[in-house]
Design a protein around this motif. Structure first.
Motif, mmCIF file in Angstrom:
data_model
loop_
_atom_site.group_PDB
_atom_site.id
_atom_site.type_symbol
_atom_site.label_atom_id
_atom_site.label_comp_id
_atom_site.label_asym_id
_atom_site.label_seq_id
_atom_site.Cartn_x
_atom_site.Cartn_y
_atom_site.Cartn_z
ATOM 1 N N HIS A 250 32.831 20.145 3.058
ATOM 2 C CA HIS A 250 33.108 20.999 1.896
ATOM 3 C C HIS A 250 31.811 21.371 1.179
ATOM 4 O O HIS A 250 31.639 22.523 0.748
ATOM 5 C CB HIS A 250 34.049 20.276 0.935
ATOM 6 C CG HIS A 250 35.498 20.469 1.246
ATOM 7 N ND1 HIS A 250 36.146 21.665 1.054
ATOM 8 C CD2 HIS A 250 36.427 19.621 1.749
ATOM 9 C CE1 HIS A 250 37.415 21.548 1.411
ATOM 10 N NE2 HIS A 250 37.608 20.322 1.848
ATOM 11 N N PHE A 251 30.905 20.406 1.038
ATOM 12 C CA PHE A 251 29.640 20.690 0.357
ATOM 13 C C PHE A 251 28.852 21.768 1.091
ATOM 14 O O PHE A 251 28.400 22.748 0.490
ATOM 15 C CB PHE A 251 28.805 19.406 0.257
ATOM 16 C CG PHE A 251 27.387 19.648 -0.176
ATOM 17 C CD1 PHE A 251 27.074 19.898 -1.498
ATOM 18 C CD2 PHE A 251 26.355 19.654 0.767
ATOM 19 C CE1 PHE A 251 25.763 20.138 -1.888
ATOM 20 C CE2 PHE A 251 25.040 19.889 0.385
ATOM 21 C CZ PHE A 251 24.741 20.129 -0.947
ATOM 22 N N PHE A 252 28.682 21.600 2.391
ATOM 23 C CA PHE A 252 27.851 22.542 3.136
ATOM 24 C C PHE A 252 28.513 23.915 3.277
ATOM 25 O O PHE A 252 27.813 24.924 3.392
ATOM 26 C CB PHE A 252 27.514 21.970 4.511
ATOM 27 C CG PHE A 252 26.421 20.947 4.482
ATOM 28 C CD1 PHE A 252 25.145 21.291 4.065
ATOM 29 C CD2 PHE A 252 26.658 19.634 4.852
ATOM 30 C CE1 PHE A 252 24.118 20.354 4.023
ATOM 31 C CE2 PHE A 252 25.643 18.686 4.824
ATOM 32 C CZ PHE A 252 24.373 19.046 4.404
ATOM 33 N N GLN A 253 29.856 23.956 3.250
ATOM 34 C CA GLN A 253 30.509 25.269 3.300
ATOM 35 C C GLN A 253 30.035 26.149 2.147
ATOM 36 O O GLN A 253 29.775 27.346 2.311
ATOM 37 C CB GLN A 253 32.034 25.124 3.234
ATOM 38 C CG GLN A 253 32.760 26.451 3.416
ATOM 39 C CD GLN A 253 34.175 26.446 2.863
ATOM 40 O OE1 GLN A 253 34.414 26.048 1.735
ATOM 41 N NE2 GLN A 253 35.120 26.891 3.668
ATOM 42 N N LEU B 17 39.244 15.040 -3.540
ATOM 43 C CA LEU B 17 37.795 14.851 -3.633
ATOM 44 C C LEU B 17 37.050 15.921 -2.840
ATOM 45 O O LEU B 17 35.986 16.397 -3.255
ATOM 46 C CB LEU B 17 37.416 13.459 -3.129
ATOM 47 C CG LEU B 17 37.844 12.282 -4.004
ATOM 48 C CD1 LEU B 17 37.587 10.961 -3.287
ATOM 49 C CD2 LEU B 17 37.118 12.303 -5.345
ATOM 50 N N GLY B 18 37.604 16.291 -1.680
ATOM 51 C CA GLY B 18 37.002 17.356 -0.885
ATOM 52 C C GLY B 18 36.977 18.676 -1.633
ATOM 53 O O GLY B 18 35.965 19.383 -1.651
ATOM 54 N N VAL B 19 38.116 19.017 -2.253
ATOM 55 C CA VAL B 19 38.180 20.247 -3.050
ATOM 56 C C VAL B 19 37.208 20.170 -4.217
ATOM 57 O O VAL B 19 36.551 21.163 -4.558
ATOM 58 C CB VAL B 19 39.625 20.483 -3.559
ATOM 59 C CG1 VAL B 19 39.665 21.640 -4.545
ATOM 60 C CG2 VAL B 19 40.552 20.792 -2.385
ATOM 61 N N THR C 261 30.148 22.558 -5.880
ATOM 62 C CA THR C 261 29.048 23.228 -5.185
ATOM 63 C C THR C 261 29.146 24.736 -5.351
ATOM 64 O O THR C 261 28.134 25.418 -5.602
ATOM 65 C CB THR C 261 29.059 22.871 -3.690
ATOM 66 O OG1 THR C 261 29.155 21.456 -3.533
ATOM 67 C CG2 THR C 261 27.798 23.372 -3.008
ATOM 68 N N SER C 262 30.364 25.275 -5.226
ATOM 69 C CA SER C 262 30.564 26.709 -5.416
ATOM 70 C C SER C 262 30.177 27.126 -6.832
ATOM 71 O O SER C 262 29.546 28.168 -7.041
ATOM 72 C CB SER C 262 32.030 27.072 -5.146
ATOM 73 O OG SER C 262 32.271 28.417 -5.442
ATOM 74 N N GLY C 263 30.556 26.297 -7.820
ATOM 75 C CA GLY C 263 30.209 26.610 -9.204
ATOM 76 C C GLY C 263 28.711 26.638 -9.426
ATOM 77 O O GLY C 263 28.180 27.521 -10.107
#
Length: 510
Positions: free
Chosen positions: A288-291, A423-425, A431-433
């Motif tokens: 999720h982080f790297f996406q 937690l993944g979301v 990260t998106s923010g």
């Protein structure tokens, strides 16, 4: 541990009749339209919001990215809500919250009210992002789970495209009315969604967790390839839920430790995880982080600004080119859905990230050349920048986009799945923010070309992480997934304190 040392995934069996599971996955995944529409529509609406409300670049950055931070509240609340009222009603709840947020944004009279509307919408988005892949994974047979669990990303892309089209369609309205219509009309899909979802069955795994075996058998019978697979899935879910296999009936009593195990879930997943559980958690959070850290939201949210830097100046041309980005993303995500269960997760993911790295370098190079020639247009550099943008979103959509949601919904064991996915979301949205709220400032600090060179570097790290850390999950049942990470069945059996003390005493005696 290198993934090559791990046991190979079981080949998926022949696809049988998955029409019912397909329909359920479609309806559940439609919640993702809500996030996609918001991302897409804000990319164009922001041009008019800034002019109408007279806000600064910093205020605009915060407005664009704050929804991701707000969504954390929804994603964490969704885990507990879905365990309490069920996966299906949680989807309805998400749609209702987003409706209220879209309504508030559409009627916003100032920046403060607009921010409050984004807060409400963000909570709804958090609910939707967490529950859609969980429900879809739990209702899908193993043979089609990759195909069906990729639907949330499909609908995120479809929502982005709808947002871009809304930008283009309403851009000719007055400055005061145009952006409000763009944002407010997002309430319409949530109403339709809430009504349609009421016709879905509940997740069989949630039903088993509540002791409703008869209802679970009905759903499993409709969503499995064969009766034998339905019986096997039921046995696996009962074992994962701590229900003895010999215990049968329409409704059975679930051991109390299952209903009061929230502290145990936090302990097993966060506070004192086993090495296997730690690797599962890092895999779910890392993908999720790297996406998001590889810059997808910078491209999607700020595509008009990127294309403006590439030399496209008129609003109509900017929004038209942005629509082309949306079409490209949507077309390639559809290709990915048919490859996930045939090619596998790892090959698609590694190919996708490799293509993203090349595309980001091309985009950064093109924009850098254009920046160094402010007085004259460089046709080949403009062409490289636009082509690289299209290639980037295409490569993202064919692997990194859908596989993130598929993979994270698969790897967590049943009793920690709601918290793990939440937690993944959270990792995804934080990260998106950060990316969306720093992009304008970052481009001012290191130039827009430098920003995309930075994202390319992050994508290289992502490729290395995926290659060394993520095993193939194609064809595995959800209940057997933990074995890929080195866990045993005994590791995941619910145990109370007395059981653990007895095991320690026996080990000491031996």
């Amino acid at each position: 541990m290198a993934s090559a040392a791990l046991p190979e995934a079981v080949e998926p069996g022949k696809k049988g009749n998955v029409r019912f599971a397909f329909a359920c996955a479609i309806l559940a995944s439609m919640t993702s339209i809500l996030l996609g529409y918001d991302i897409g529509v804000m990319s164009g609406a922001s041009l008019y919001i800034k002019k109408d409300l007279g806000i600064t670049d910093v205020q605009l950055e915060i407005l664009m990215g704050i929804l991701n931070v707000y969504s954390l509240i929804g994603s964490f609340a969704a885990g507990r809500t879905s365990d309490w009222i069920g996966r299906r009603y949680t989807i309805v709840f998400a749609a209702v919250i987003f409706f209220a947020g879209a309504f508030l944004m559409g009627f916003a009279v100032n920046y403060g009210m607009l921010m409050f509307g984004r807060f409400v919408a963000g909570v709804g988005v958090g609910y939707a992002l967490m529950i859609a892949p969980v429900y879809t994974a739990e209702v899908s047979p193993a043979s089609a789970r990759g195909f069906l669990t990729s639907f949330p990303e499909v609908f995120i892309n479809f929502g982005i495209l709808l947002g871009y089209v809304s930008n283009y369609a309403f851009s000719h309205l007055s400055l005061r009315l145009g952006w409000r219509v763009m944002l407010g009309i997002g309430a319409a899909p949530s109403v339709v969604l809430a009504l349609m979802v009421l016709g879905m069955p509940e997740s069989p795994r949630w039903l088993v967790m509540k002791g409703r075996l008869a209802d679970a058998k009905v759903v499993l019978g409709k969503t499995s390839d064969t009766p034998e697979e339905a019986a096997e899935r039921l046995a696996d879910i009962k074992a994962a839920a701590g229900i003895p296999q010999e215990l049968d009936g329409d409704v059975v009593a679930v051991p109390k430790k299952q209903n009061s195990g929230e502290a145990r879930v936090w302990k097993e997943l966060i506070l004192s995880p086993t090495p296997a559980m730690r690797r599962i958690l890092l895999s779910g959070l890392g993908i999720h982080f790297f996406q998001q850290a590889s810059g997808i939201d910078a491209v999607v949210l700020y595509s008009p600004r990127v294309f403006k830097a590439a030399g496209i100046t008129s609003d109509n041309q900017l929004l038209g080119t942005t629509c082309a980005v949306g079409v490209t993303k949507t077309l390639f995500i559809l290709v990915a859905t048919f490859l996930l269960d045939r090619v596998g997760r790892r090959p698609l993911l590694l190919s996708s990230v490799g293509g993203m790295i090349i595309s980001l370098v091309g985009l950064a190079a093109g924009l850098t050349v254009i920046e160094h020639h402010p007085d004259g247009k460089i046709p080949w550099a403009i062409g490289v920048a636009i082509a690289s943008t299209m290639a980037y979103v295409a490569f993202f959509s064919i692997g990194m986009g859908p596989i993130t949601w598929v993979y994270s919904s698969e790897v967590f064991p049943l009793h920690v799945r709601a918290l793990g996915c939440a937690l993944g979301v959270a990792s995804n949205r934080v990260t998106s923010g950060v990316i969306s709220m720093t992009f304008i400032s970052l481009t001012k600090a290191i130039t827009i070309g430098g920003a995309f060179f930075l994202y390319a570097g992050v994508a290289v790290l992502a490729w290395v992480f995926f290659f060394t850390f993520l095993p193939e999950t194609r064809g595995r049942t959800l209940e057997a997934m933990h074995k890929l990470f080195g866990a045993t069945d005994d590791d995941l059996k619910p145990q109370d304190g007395a059981t653990k003390d007895k095991k320690l005493e026996m080990a000491a005696t031996n």
